[in-house]
Design a protein around this motif. Structure first.
Motif, PDB file in Angstrom:
ATOM      1  N   LEU A   1      70.418 -33.486 162.296  1.00  0.00           N
ATOM      2  CA  LEU A   1      69.332 -34.011 161.476  1.00  0.00           C
ATOM      3  C   LEU A   1      69.170 -35.516 161.693  1.00  0.00           C
ATOM      4  O   LEU A   1      68.068 -36.046 161.698  1.00  0.00           O
ATOM      5  CB  LEU A   1      69.592 -33.712 159.991  1.00  0.00           C
ATOM      6  CG  LEU A   1      69.672 -32.221 159.647  1.00  0.00           C
ATOM      7  CD1 LEU A   1      70.161 -32.020 158.220  1.00  0.00           C
ATOM      8  CD2 LEU A   1      68.333 -31.534 159.856  1.00  0.00           C
ATOM      9  N   HIS A   2      70.290 -36.206 161.891  1.00  0.00           N
ATOM     10  CA  HIS A   2      70.303 -37.657 162.109  1.00  0.00           C
ATOM     11  C   HIS A   2      69.532 -38.038 163.377  1.00  0.00           C
ATOM     12  O   HIS A   2      68.911 -39.091 163.438  1.00  0.00           O
ATOM     13  CB  HIS A   2      71.768 -38.110 162.207  1.00  0.00           C
ATOM     14  CG  HIS A   2      71.961 -39.576 162.440  1.00  0.00           C
ATOM     15  ND1 HIS A   2      71.615 -40.527 161.508  1.00  0.00           N
ATOM     16  CD2 HIS A   2      72.482 -40.248 163.493  1.00  0.00           C
ATOM     17  CE1 HIS A   2      71.905 -41.731 161.992  1.00  0.00           C
ATOM     18  NE2 HIS A   2      72.430 -41.585 163.183  1.00  0.00           N
ATOM     19  N   MET A   3      69.541 -37.167 164.371  1.00  0.00           N
ATOM     20  CA  MET A   3      68.873 -37.453 165.655  1.00  0.00           C
ATOM     21  C   MET A   3      67.373 -37.689 165.483  1.00  0.00           C
ATOM     22  O   MET A   3      66.769 -38.381 166.277  1.00  0.00           O
ATOM     23  CB  MET A   3      69.051 -36.287 166.637  1.00  0.00           C
ATOM     24  CG  MET A   3      70.436 -36.148 167.153  1.00  0.00           C
ATOM     25  SD  MET A   3      70.870 -37.561 168.138  1.00  0.00           S
ATOM     26  CE  MET A   3      72.569 -37.212 168.393  1.00  0.00           C
ATOM     27  N   ALA A   4      66.785 -37.106 164.449  1.00  0.00           N
ATOM     28  CA  ALA A   4      65.344 -37.240 164.236  1.00  0.00           C
ATOM     29  C   ALA A   4      64.987 -38.557 163.537  1.00  0.00           C
ATOM     30  O   ALA A   4      63.824 -38.931 163.473  1.00  0.00           O
ATOM     31  CB  ALA A   4      64.835 -36.065 163.417  1.00  0.00           C
ATOM     32  N   THR A   5      65.979 -39.271 163.019  1.00  0.00           N
ATOM     33  CA  THR A   5      65.711 -40.509 162.289  1.00  0.00           C
ATOM     34  C   THR A   5      65.601 -41.681 163.268  1.00  0.00           C
ATOM     35  O   THR A   5      65.966 -41.571 164.435  1.00  0.00           O
ATOM     36  CB  THR A   5      66.854 -40.817 161.295  1.00  0.00           C
ATOM     37  OG1 THR A   5      68.040 -41.120 162.049  1.00  0.00           O
ATOM     38  CG2 THR A   5      67.109 -39.653 160.348  1.00  0.00           C
ATOM     39  N   ASP A   6      65.134 -42.823 162.750  1.00  0.00           N
ATOM     40  CA  ASP A   6      65.035 -44.026 163.584  1.00  0.00           C
ATOM     41  C   ASP A   6      66.415 -44.441 164.099  1.00  0.00           C
ATOM     42  O   ASP A   6      66.570 -44.819 165.254  1.00  0.00           O
ATOM     43  CB  ASP A   6      64.406 -45.184 162.795  1.00  0.00           C
ATOM     44  CG  ASP A   6      62.918 -44.941 162.560  1.00  0.00           C
ATOM     45  OD1 ASP A   6      62.335 -44.093 163.265  1.00  0.00           O
ATOM     46  OD2 ASP A   6      62.352 -45.587 161.665  1.00  0.00           O
ATOM     47  N   ALA A   7      67.417 -44.358 163.227  1.00  0.00           N
ATOM     48  CA  ALA A   7      68.784 -44.722 163.634  1.00  0.00           C
ATOM     49  C   ALA A   7      69.252 -43.788 164.750  1.00  0.00           C
ATOM     50  O   ALA A   7      69.900 -44.221 165.706  1.00  0.00           O
ATOM     51  CB  ALA A   7      69.725 -44.646 162.442  1.00  0.00           C
ATOM     52  N   GLY A   8      68.911 -42.513 164.639  1.00  0.00           N
ATOM     53  CA  GLY A   8      69.271 -41.538 165.669  1.00  0.00           C
ATOM     54  C   GLY A   8      68.600 -41.862 166.992  1.00  0.00           C
ATOM     55  O   GLY A   8      69.210 -41.764 168.056  1.00  0.00           O
ATOM     56  N   LYS A   9      67.327 -42.267 166.930  1.00  0.00           N
ATOM     57  CA  LYS A   9      66.593 -42.607 168.155  1.00  0.00           C
ATOM     58  C   LYS A   9      67.172 -43.853 168.821  1.00  0.00           C
ATOM     59  O   LYS A   9      67.231 -43.936 170.052  1.00  0.00           O
ATOM     60  CB  LYS A   9      65.107 -42.784 167.834  1.00  0.00           C
ATOM     61  CG  LYS A   9      64.458 -41.450 167.497  1.00  0.00           C
ATOM     62  CD  LYS A   9      62.977 -41.583 167.208  1.00  0.00           C
ATOM     63  CE  LYS A   9      62.378 -40.223 166.935  1.00  0.00           C
ATOM     64  NZ  LYS A   9      61.962 -40.023 165.567  1.00  0.00           N
TER      65      LYS A   9
ATOM     66  N   THR B   1      82.479 -42.755 169.899  1.00  0.00           N
ATOM     67  CA  THR B   1      83.195 -43.428 168.816  1.00  0.00           C
ATOM     68  C   THR B   1      82.639 -42.952 167.479  1.00  0.00           C
ATOM     69  O   THR B   1      81.560 -42.349 167.433  1.00  0.00           O
ATOM     70  CB  THR B   1      82.992 -44.955 168.909  1.00  0.00           C
ATOM     71  OG1 THR B   1      81.603 -45.229 168.715  1.00  0.00           O
ATOM     72  CG2 THR B   1      83.456 -45.501 170.256  1.00  0.00           C
ATOM     73  N   PRO B   2      83.334 -43.243 166.376  1.00  0.00           N
ATOM     74  CA  PRO B   2      82.810 -42.849 165.062  1.00  0.00           C
ATOM     75  C   PRO B   2      81.417 -43.420 164.795  1.00  0.00           C
ATOM     76  O   PRO B   2      80.660 -42.856 164.002  1.00  0.00           O
ATOM     77  CB  PRO B   2      83.838 -43.425 164.088  1.00  0.00           C
ATOM     78  CG  PRO B   2      85.105 -43.504 164.877  1.00  0.00           C
ATOM     79  CD  PRO B   2      84.680 -43.800 166.294  1.00  0.00           C
ATOM     80  N   ASP B   3      81.047 -44.514 165.464  1.00  0.00           N
ATOM     81  CA  ASP B   3      79.731 -45.133 165.251  1.00  0.00           C
ATOM     82  C   ASP B   3      78.575 -44.211 165.613  1.00  0.00           C
ATOM     83  O   ASP B   3      77.467 -44.405 165.118  1.00  0.00           O
ATOM     84  CB  ASP B   3      79.584 -46.406 166.103  1.00  0.00           C
ATOM     85  CG  ASP B   3      80.679 -47.411 165.814  1.00  0.00           C
ATOM     86  OD1 ASP B   3      81.355 -47.267 164.779  1.00  0.00           O
ATOM     87  OD2 ASP B   3      80.862 -48.328 166.619  1.00  0.00           O
ATOM     88  N   ILE B   4      78.804 -43.241 166.492  1.00  0.00           N
ATOM     89  CA  ILE B   4      77.681 -42.376 166.887  1.00  0.00           C
ATOM     90  C   ILE B   4      77.370 -41.317 165.832  1.00  0.00           C
ATOM     91  O   ILE B   4      76.325 -40.707 165.857  1.00  0.00           O
ATOM     92  CB  ILE B   4      77.867 -41.703 168.278  1.00  0.00           C
ATOM     93  CG1 ILE B   4      78.935 -40.621 168.247  1.00  0.00           C
ATOM     94  CG2 ILE B   4      78.135 -42.735 169.349  1.00  0.00           C
ATOM     95  CD1 ILE B   4      78.979 -39.782 169.512  1.00  0.00           C
ATOM     96  N   PHE B   5      78.283 -41.136 164.880  1.00  0.00           N
ATOM     97  CA  PHE B   5      78.083 -40.113 163.854  1.00  0.00           C
ATOM     98  C   PHE B   5      77.453 -40.717 162.612  1.00  0.00           C
ATOM     99  O   PHE B   5      77.787 -41.836 162.234  1.00  0.00           O
ATOM    100  CB  PHE B   5      79.403 -39.434 163.491  1.00  0.00           C
ATOM    101  CG  PHE B   5      79.951 -38.634 164.618  1.00  0.00           C
ATOM    102  CD1 PHE B   5      79.491 -37.347 164.855  1.00  0.00           C
ATOM    103  CD2 PHE B   5      80.876 -39.168 165.484  1.00  0.00           C
ATOM    104  CE1 PHE B   5      79.958 -36.616 165.929  1.00  0.00           C
ATOM    105  CE2 PHE B   5      81.350 -38.452 166.555  1.00  0.00           C
ATOM    106  CZ  PHE B   5      80.882 -37.170 166.769  1.00  0.00           C
ATOM    107  N   PRO B   6      76.564 -39.967 161.947  1.00  0.00           N
ATOM    108  CA  PRO B   6      76.027 -40.474 160.682  1.00  0.00           C
ATOM    109  C   PRO B   6      77.157 -40.532 159.664  1.00  0.00           C
ATOM    110  O   PRO B   6      78.095 -39.743 159.747  1.00  0.00           O
ATOM    111  CB  PRO B   6      74.988 -39.417 160.296  1.00  0.00           C
ATOM    112  CG  PRO B   6      75.406 -38.177 160.994  1.00  0.00           C
ATOM    113  CD  PRO B   6      76.099 -38.628 162.261  1.00  0.00           C
ATOM    114  N   LYS B   7      77.068 -41.450 158.756  1.00  0.00           N
ATOM    115  CA  LYS B   7      78.097 -41.520 157.714  1.00  0.00           C
ATOM    116  C   LYS B   7      77.931 -40.282 156.839  1.00  0.00           C
ATOM    117  O   LYS B   7      76.851 -40.020 156.329  1.00  0.00           O
ATOM    118  CB  LYS B   7      77.939 -42.786 156.864  1.00  0.00           C
ATOM    119  CG  LYS B   7      78.136 -44.060 157.674  1.00  0.00           C
ATOM    120  CD  LYS B   7      79.541 -44.169 158.211  1.00  0.00           C
ATOM    121  CE  LYS B   7      79.692 -45.092 159.377  1.00  0.00           C
ATOM    122  NZ  LYS B   7      79.864 -44.467 160.683  1.00  0.00           N
ATOM    123  N   PRO B   8      79.012 -39.485 156.694  1.00  0.00           N
ATOM    124  CA  PRO B   8      78.869 -38.229 155.939  1.00  0.00           C
ATOM    125  C   PRO B   8      78.549 -38.509 154.473  1.00  0.00           C
ATOM    126  O   PRO B   8      79.157 -39.370 153.860  1.00  0.00           O
ATOM    127  CB  PRO B   8      80.238 -37.570 156.091  1.00  0.00           C
ATOM    128  CG  PRO B   8      81.159 -38.609 156.604  1.00  0.00           C
ATOM    129  CD  PRO B   8      80.343 -39.726 157.181  1.00  0.00           C
TER     130      PRO B   8
END
Length: 126
Positions: A21-29, A116-123
């Protein structure tokens, strides 16, 4: 795309669904532009190599899918469920996980170092 994590015994499946779901956000892009690599994750409930579920985190196309990648990934990781969650949430250092054998890597080490953990959205809640 339907929720591909239903029926999974892995706690990691919820985090991977959030990532999808995060991939669709601006941060994901932004992440896709910054990383631009394809990772395959082989996640096992208890022991690496046993009853693994396979996920692909495609940071070229911006997708998270279940099942093996068609083609060549930049890096493939093998984890136990708990160890993947610890690395993805920043509770375990990826280098330490590798040294301890909690994470196995195949493929490009330079690509693996960008995992790294930075690529994952904060749960929100796991």
């Amino acid at each position: 795309m339907a929720d591909q994590t239903s029926g999974s015994v892995l706690k990691s499946a919820a985090l991977l669904e959030q990532m999808r779901l995060h991939m669709a956000t601006d941060a994901g892009k932004e992440l896709i532009k910054k990383v631009g690599l394809v990772y395959q994750l082989n996640i096992a409930p208890k022991r690496i190599g046993h009853d693994e579920e396979i996920y692909v985190v495609d940071l070229k196309k911006g997708a998270v899918t279940k099942g093996p990648y068609e083609g060549k990934t930049d890096a493939t990781f093998s984890f136990k469920d708990a160890d993947f969650l610890a690395v993805a949430t920043g509770k375990m250092n990826p280098q330490m996980a590798f040294i301890r054998g909690a994470m196995k890597i195949k493929g490009s080490l330079s690509a693996a170092q960008k995992f790294t953990p930075d690529i994952f959205p904060k749960p929100s809640k796991l």
